[in-house]
Design a protein around this motif. Structure first.
Motif, PDB file in Angstrom:
ATOM      1  N   CYS A  74       0.582  -1.314  -0.681  1.00 45.12           N
ATOM      2  CA  CYS A  74       0.282   0.506   0.308  1.00 45.12           C
ATOM      3  C   CYS A  74       0.774   1.088   0.050  1.00 45.12           C
ATOM      4  O   CYS A  74       0.860   2.465  -0.906  1.00 45.12           O
ATOM      5  CB  CYS A  74      -0.999   0.139   0.952  1.00 45.12           C
ATOM      6  SG  CYS A  74      -2.011   1.470   1.065  1.00 45.12           S
ATOM      7  N   SER A  78       0.347   3.782  -2.366  1.00 46.90           N
ATOM      8  CA  SER A  78       0.501   5.344  -2.744  1.00 46.90           C
ATOM      9  C   SER A  78       1.819   6.398  -2.702  1.00 46.90           C
ATOM     10  O   SER A  78       0.925   7.016  -2.687  1.00 46.90           O
ATOM     11  CB  SER A  78      -0.322   5.479  -1.201  1.00 46.90           C
ATOM     12  OG  SER A  78       0.331   5.163  -0.382  1.00 46.90           O
ATOM     13  N   ALA A  82       1.816  10.033  -5.141  1.00 41.80           N
ATOM     14  CA  ALA A  82       1.307  10.768  -4.188  1.00 41.80           C
ATOM     15  C   ALA A  82       1.548  12.118  -4.412  1.00 41.80           C
ATOM     16  O   ALA A  82       0.715  12.723  -3.559  1.00 41.80           O
ATOM     17  CB  ALA A  82       2.328  10.681  -3.101  1.00 41.80           C
ATOM     18  N   ASN A  85      -4.458  13.443  -7.113  1.00 40.33           N
ATOM     19  CA  ASN A  85      -5.454  13.760  -6.195  1.00 40.33           C
ATOM     20  C   ASN A  85      -6.512  12.356  -6.803  1.00 40.33           C
ATOM     21  O   ASN A  85      -6.780  12.540  -8.575  1.00 40.33           O
ATOM     22  CB  ASN A  85      -6.105  14.501  -4.921  1.00 40.33           C
ATOM     23  CG  ASN A  85      -5.333  15.106  -4.104  1.00 40.33           C
ATOM     24  OD1 ASN A  85      -4.227  14.565  -3.124  1.00 40.33           O
ATOM     25  ND2 ASN A  85      -4.635  16.837  -4.361  1.00 40.33           N
ATOM     26  N   ILE A  98     -10.045  11.757  -2.261  1.00 40.48           N
ATOM     27  CA  ILE A  98      -8.833  10.993  -2.356  1.00 40.48           C
ATOM     28  C   ILE A  98      -7.455  11.774  -1.809  1.00 40.48           C
ATOM     29  O   ILE A  98      -6.903  12.148  -2.795  1.00 40.48           O
ATOM     30  CB  ILE A  98      -8.789   9.234  -2.241  1.00 40.48           C
ATOM     31  CG1 ILE A  98     -10.482   8.959  -2.197  1.00 40.48           C
ATOM     32  CG2 ILE A  98      -7.219   8.695  -2.071  1.00 40.48           C
ATOM     33  CD1 ILE A  98     -10.612   7.357  -3.084  1.00 40.48           C
ATOM     34  N   SER A  99      -6.565  11.569  -0.854  1.00 47.06           N
ATOM     35  CA  SER A  99      -5.872  11.910  -0.866  1.00 47.06           C
ATOM     36  C   SER A  99      -4.620  10.654  -1.211  1.00 47.06           C
ATOM     37  O   SER A  99      -4.389  10.280   0.405  1.00 47.06           O
ATOM     38  CB  SER A  99      -4.964  12.761   0.279  1.00 47.06           C
ATOM     39  OG  SER A  99      -3.917  13.904   0.539  1.00 47.06           O
ATOM     40  N   TYR A 100      -3.605  10.794  -1.819  1.00 47.99           N
ATOM     41  CA  TYR A 100      -2.588   9.201  -1.989  1.00 47.99           C
ATOM     42  C   TYR A 100      -1.540   9.888  -1.097  1.00 47.99           C
ATOM     43  O   TYR A 100      -0.902   9.139  -0.729  1.00 47.99           O
ATOM     44  CB  TYR A 100      -2.289   9.843  -3.682  1.00 47.99           C
ATOM     45  CG  TYR A 100      -3.236   8.508  -4.135  1.00 47.99           C
ATOM     46  CD1 TYR A 100      -3.364   7.435  -4.176  1.00 47.99           C
ATOM     47  CD2 TYR A 100      -4.187   8.937  -5.391  1.00 47.99           C
ATOM     48  CE1 TYR A 100      -4.976   6.844  -4.690  1.00 47.99           C
ATOM     49  CE2 TYR A 100      -4.921   8.409  -5.936  1.00 47.99           C
ATOM     50  CZ  TYR A 100      -5.481   7.391  -5.873  1.00 47.99           C
ATOM     51  OH  TYR A 100      -5.836   6.481  -6.776  1.00 47.99           O
ATOM     52  N   LYS A 101      -1.351  10.758  -1.331  1.00 48.86           N
ATOM     53  CA  LYS A 101       0.070  11.647   0.208  1.00 48.86           C
ATOM     54  C   LYS A 101      -0.408  10.716   1.301  1.00 48.86           C
ATOM     55  O   LYS A 101      -0.036  10.550   1.868  1.00 48.86           O
ATOM     56  CB  LYS A 101      -0.395  13.206   0.041  1.00 48.86           C
ATOM     57  CG  LYS A 101       0.841  13.501   0.803  1.00 48.86           C
ATOM     58  CD  LYS A 101       1.681  14.685   0.858  1.00 48.86           C
ATOM     59  CE  LYS A 101       2.355  15.550   1.670  1.00 48.86           C
ATOM     60  NZ  LYS A 101       2.922  16.755   1.120  1.00 48.86           N
ATOM     61  N   LEU A 103      -2.680   8.417   2.722  1.00 52.51           N
ATOM     62  CA  LEU A 103      -2.886   7.332   2.464  1.00 52.51           C
ATOM     63  C   LEU A 103      -1.343   6.533   2.453  1.00 52.51           C
ATOM     64  O   LEU A 103      -0.991   6.055   3.166  1.00 52.51           O
ATOM     65  CB  LEU A 103      -3.315   6.654   1.107  1.00 52.51           C
ATOM     66  CG  LEU A 103      -3.777   5.136   0.950  1.00 52.51           C
ATOM     67  CD1 LEU A 103      -4.267   5.319   2.158  1.00 52.51           C
ATOM     68  CD2 LEU A 103      -4.079   4.652  -0.340  1.00 52.51           C
ATOM     69  N   ALA A 104      -0.269   7.166   1.820  1.00 56.28           N
ATOM     70  CA  ALA A 104       0.912   6.482   1.678  1.00 56.28           C
ATOM     71  C   ALA A 104       1.975   6.935   2.944  1.00 56.28           C
ATOM     72  O   ALA A 104       2.090   6.174   3.848  1.00 56.28           O
ATOM     73  CB  ALA A 104       2.296   7.988   1.077  1.00 56.28           C
ATOM     74  N   SER A 107       0.261   4.594   5.570  1.00 57.87           N
ATOM     75  CA  SER A 107       0.720   3.455   5.231  1.00 57.87           C
ATOM     76  C   SER A 107       2.454   3.101   5.919  1.00 57.87           C
ATOM     77  O   SER A 107       2.492   2.163   6.376  1.00 57.87           O
ATOM     78  CB  SER A 107       1.198   2.954   4.004  1.00 57.87           C
ATOM     79  OG  SER A 107      -0.515   3.567   3.453  1.00 57.87           O
TER      80      SER A 107
END
Length: 206
Positions: A74, A78, A82, A85, A98-101, A103-104, A107
């Motif tokens: 994950c 992510s 990062a 979005n 959704i903010s991948y940053k 989520l990163a 994780s």
């Protein structure tokens, strides 16, 4: 009859920093290197735990390995996204952002927490300090580490801590800091308590 006083654990909940004077594995032999025998005699290879305990320890180890693999996967995905979005149309004119940053960060913090739990599962088993009541702590530390990473990195972005500049440089640096927050989540808990006391203390005075 001589009684040996119990060692009071300090630092991590498993007594990571506690030193037992009777623990031969902590003594420094000639040559300056520790004897990592865990206090065992040569040839003492069998487990000192009963089958029921070993079964629970194996289940705990499997859980942590799976959690490590999933959190690493994950984090890798992510981190690659990062800088982007995404929005999902959930209907009724509502959209999920959704903010991948973020989520990163979660994780990476989880990876740090899982790594810490694995380390202390190994320590507790080798030193015969493992017991079933600590399972809750070891199994929940990864999730706590992920949450703490999100909170601390958000505070970095708000300029609360001096590490703000370092946190803003690259995504890799942000992930590394998030990992450290997850790994040292026990210490971060005290740091967040100090921040909360400072904020709420200021509000009470107003």
């Amino acid at each position: 009859m001589t009684h040996t006083a119990d060692v009071v654990p300090t630092g991590s909940p498993d007594g990571a920093h506690a030193v037992d004077p009777a623990d031969d594995s902590m003594k420094m032999p000639v040559g300056g290197q520790r004897d990592y025998t865990d206090g065992r005699q040569p040839g003492d290879w069998d487990s000192h735990f009963p089958p029921e305990a070993r079964k629970m320890m194996n289940a705990e180890a499997c859980y942590l390995v799976v959690a490590l693999i999933l959190s690493l996967a994950c984090a890798g995905v992510s981190l690659g996204l990062a800088d982007q979005n995404s929005t999902i149309d959930v209907g009724g004119g509502l959209k999920l952002w959704i903010s991948y940053k973020l989520l990163a960060i979660f994780s990476a913090g989880t990876v740090g927490g899982v790594t810490f739990s694995i380390k202390w599962l190994i320590h507790a088993a080798a030193k015969r300090k493992w017991h079933r009541d600590r399972r809750y702590w070891r199994l929940m530390v990864p999730l706590v580490g992920g949450v703490y990473a999100c909170v601390v990195m958000t505070l970095f972005g708000a300029g609360i801590f001096a590490a703000q500049e370092a946190a803003d440089k690259t995504v890799a640096t942000t992930a590394a800091l998030a990992f450290m927050v997850g790994y040292f989540s026990d210490g971060v808990s005290g740091l967040l308590s100090n921040v909360a006391n400072a904020v709420f203390g200021t509000l009470e005075k107003k």
